[in-house]
Design an enzyme around this catalytic site. Sequence first.
Site, mmCIF file in Angstrom:
data_model
loop_
_atom_site.group_PDB
_atom_site.id
_atom_site.type_symbol
_atom_site.label_atom_id
_atom_site.label_comp_id
_atom_site.label_asym_id
_atom_site.label_seq_id
_atom_site.Cartn_x
_atom_site.Cartn_y
_atom_site.Cartn_z
ATOM 1 N N SER A 264 42.625 32.685 44.685
ATOM 2 C CA SER A 264 41.388 32.784 44.381
ATOM 3 C C SER A 264 40.785 32.385 42.887
ATOM 4 C CB SER A 264 41.019 34.295 44.831
ATOM 5 O OG SER A 264 40.910 34.351 46.100
ATOM 6 N N LYS B 129 37.913 30.115 42.913
ATOM 7 C CA LYS B 129 36.509 30.559 42.908
ATOM 8 C C LYS B 129 35.769 30.240 41.606
ATOM 9 C CE LYS B 129 37.496 33.268 46.954
ATOM 10 N NZ LYS B 129 38.303 34.450 47.376
ATOM 11 N N SER C 4 35.761 38.575 45.687
ATOM 12 C CA SER C 4 36.526 37.486 46.164
ATOM 13 C C SER C 4 36.637 37.487 47.671
ATOM 14 C CB SER C 4 37.764 37.752 45.560
ATOM 15 O OG SER C 4 38.600 36.575 45.499
#
Length: 386
Positions: free
Chosen positions: A60, A63, A115
Amino acid sequence: MADRIKKCLGIFLCAMLFGTTACAKGEPQELYALSAVLMDADTGRILYEKNGSEQRPMASTTKIMTLLVTLENADLEGTVEVSDYAASMPDVQLNIRKGEKYRLRDLCYSLMLESHNDTAVAIAEHVGGSVEGFASMMNQKARDLGCTHTYFITPNGLDASDDKGIHSTTAEDLARIMRCCMKNEDFLTITREPSWTFSDLDETRSFTVNNKNAFLNMMEGALTGKTGFTNGAGYCYVGALERGEKRLIAVVLACGWPNHKTWKWADTMKLMNYGLDDFHMQTIGEDAIDLGTIQVSDGQTASVEAAADVKSRRMLLQDGDTFRMDIKKPETLTAPVEAGEIVGTVLYYMNDEIIDLFPVYAQNSSPSINFAWCFEQVVKRWITVL
């Protein structure tokens, strides 16, 4: 011609600068991460690396690029309609539903504070038209930033592969992406928010998302960051810190698997403390330099003035780092020489590696000798004799 040469010099500098690493002195020992980097955010200089150019899944931490591309290409007040595909994403989820509509700004907080994977896909489809279209935008941005070993497939960082490779980056490339993110005030505002409350546009459901980036409260000056975990990537983190004149970026990839969730924090603090304790700010270079003249062969003038728009810079150095400046310009040029033409280079070196360069250019022109010019000179001398 001169513009093309300047562009080439700029590309060359980026390649050299991004590859420049500080000398080892008191480097972090026994890091858990399989790949790690500490970068000076102001210059892009790598202060420490451990397998920094090895390509790995990044979970993640992806992101940060998802948000950056969104901020640069979309109106945060726009309306996002959730697709069936977005709603089907695995944990971690906001649990948005097909057909619901949300303000893009609100989904950005969901994306970064907790997230959420479903939110990432909804954003990607809204901004890029499809996940594939958005991934193309992410990859183009990565190339623009000089990230040559990064490949995005998903906007949420879930493990993925296709015929071009796996969803992956390097610690060095991820630091470069974060360096760009730090320059975006909206990015900093969103990622630093402690919590955010919002509802869908029909106001049938409301949500509160809380910032899960524990590092923001671990070190004085912690600025922004993003965690990540997948089975393929392990625990990952990219974060930035600002203290005094120092602005640092730390990246750890493959920093343990369950049950070692805290290892990424231990490694990040080691890296940041290394930057804070072992480096100091120092001014290098010059703000002006006299380059004199360059002789011109077969020119209407015997010489041209040489100049370079050099400048000093502040950068993080260690004791023992050595700086030198090298001026490369020819003794003689052959006409014609045009004003502004690139004729040499001023190079800044740190520990014998290039960290900056400035084109040397001719300040005035010297056309080639031709018949008309020769005839004019003869006439002038004849008039003088008379």
